[in-house]
Design an enzyme around this catalytic site. Structure first.
Site, PDB file in Angstrom:
ATOM      1  CE  LYS A   1      -0.463  -3.540   0.915  1.00 34.60           C
ATOM      2  NZ  LYS A   1      -1.041  -3.043  -0.334  1.00 34.60           N
TER       3      LYS A   1
ATOM      4  CB  ALA B   1       0.699   5.408   0.033  1.00 42.47           C
ATOM      5  N   GLY B   2      -1.436   2.788  -0.726  1.00 39.66           N
ATOM      6  CA  GLY B   2      -1.362   1.444  -1.289  1.00 39.66           C
ATOM      7  C   GLY B   2      -0.216   0.630  -0.719  1.00 39.66           C
ATOM      8  CG  LEU B   3       3.255   2.069  -0.083  1.00 38.13           C
ATOM      9  CD1 LEU B   3       4.259   3.176   0.248  1.00 38.13           C
ATOM     10  CD2 LEU B   3       3.932   0.993  -0.951  1.00 38.13           C
ATOM     11  N   GLY B   4      -0.110  -0.138   2.654  1.00 41.82           N
ATOM     12  CA  GLY B   4      -0.599  -0.906   3.803  1.00 41.82           C
ATOM     13  C   GLY B   4      -0.230  -0.352   5.169  1.00 41.82           C
ATOM     14  N   GLY B   5       0.136   0.912   5.235  1.00 39.16           N
ATOM     15  CA  GLY B   5       0.643   1.470   6.499  1.00 39.16           C
ATOM     16  C   GLY B   5      -0.317   1.313   7.673  1.00 39.16           C
TER      17      GLY B   5
ATOM     18  CG  ASP C   1      -3.979  -4.817   2.696  1.00 37.60           C
ATOM     19  OD1 ASP C   1      -4.490  -5.686   1.956  1.00 37.60           O
ATOM     20  OD2 ASP C   1      -3.648  -3.682   2.293  1.00 37.60           O
TER      21      ASP C   1
END
Ligand code: ATP
Length: 296
Positions: free
Chosen positions: A18, A107-111, A146
């Site tokens: 995301k 990374a701030g991408l919610g992995g 998240d």
């Protein structure tokens, strides 16, 4: 006979990334979670893959293929989600998960959050949906702010700690995105600490972004985006500032900002141009940044 399931073929699920088109932190709660106002935007083309096999013996195994920075222990969000499911559904773990990481870590991408949601959904499906959606959502919120979004990763406004989700209209704009990760991880805990220490101007309201999304106006979406973490992140990491300024100067770019607690940046580009911007970033910054875009 024991009560462990019979061995089975793997079932798999895609765990998408995301970005946050808008992210304001409005306060810290006594339990350590933060109150947020955020707009989640799924990036379906960038996803981890999680496979689940039911074993004929007790235990919860996890294989990650040695993905850097990803624990292969009970600390992994997949294992924590599995433990939460086992408790709530009153089943004995007899599971092997195989996680293929494609989303950059920290990374701030919610992995990790997406992997956790995928684990909950896989287990609930494998056992014939013993847990109702509300119960799953409660487990998800206990795993991370998240995680509830990733149970149904569609564009959404989130408040509370991120668990109060309002879906956004299906006609929301298609956004040609370029993701740019500078090549280093940024722990979420550090980002929140830096946020608290760094002054920032008042956040703009979220309403203009919601209106822009409702009419599918990508330029207005880009203009209305915001991320509270930008100020602390660019202050600490000059490379992020350089990358952001570079992206914002490109004529193909409608807007660029930080995703989540960073350090990944995303640019909302004019249709067909993420590849052009990616080539320009590569030429200017060399091989270190990780770049991702969805080919046309
Ligand atoms: P968010 O945007 O939700 O804050 P993030 O992208 O910044 O997440 P993650 O990639 O989810 O961060 O990982 C943060 C930390 O969680 C990592 O440093 C890693 O040690 C740990 N972790 C635990 N499980 C996982 C997982 N399945 N995938 C990635 N990291 C995991």
């Amino acid at each position: 006979m024991d009560n462990f399931p019979r061995p089975s073929c793997a079932i798999t699920r895609s765990a998408p990334a995301k970005v946050n088109l808008y992210l304001e932190v409005t306060g810290r709660r006594p339990d350590g979670y933060h109150n947020l106002v955020t707009v989640f935007w799924p990036v379906a083309g960038l996803a981890d893959e999680l496979a689940l096999e039911l074993l004929g013996r007790p235990g919860c195994e996890l294989r990650t293929g040695g993905a850097a920075g990803v624990p292969e222990t009970a600390d992994n969000l997949v294992c924590r989600a599995a433990a939460a499911f086992a408790g709530a559904a009153a089943v004995a773990p007899a599971w092997r998960f195989t996680l293929t990481k494609r989303i950059p870590v920290a990374a701030g991408l919610g992995g990790g959050s997406s992997d956790a949601a995928a684990a909950l959904l896989l287990l609930n499906a494998a056992y014939g949906t013993p847990l109702a959606p509300d119960t799953l959502a409660g487990l998800a919120a206990g795993l991370g702010a998240d995680v509830p979004f990733f149970l149904r990763p569609e564009p959404a406004l989130a408040t509370g700690i991120g668990e109060q989700l309002t879906p956004l209209p299906a006609g929301a704009a298609a956004l040609p995105l370029l993701l740019v990760n500078p090549g280093f991880p940024l722990p979420t805990a550090w980002a929140y600490g830096a946020l608290a220490r760094t002054p920032r101007p008042p956040a703009p309201p979220v309403a203009p972004l919601l209106q822009a999304l409702a009419v599918g106006a990508a330029a207005a979406v880009a203009a209305a985006g915001y991320n509270a973490f930008e100020y602390s992140a660019v202050h600490k990491f000059p490379l992020l500032n350089l990358l952001l300024e570079f992206l914002r100067r490109r004529p193909e770019v409608l807007g660029a900002q930080v995703s989540g607690s960073g350090p990944t940046l995303f640019a909302i580009c004019r249709p067909g141009t993420p590849v052009v911007v990616a080539a320009a970033v590569r030429a200017a910054f060399g091989p270190a940044p990780w770049l991702w875009w969805l080919p046309d």
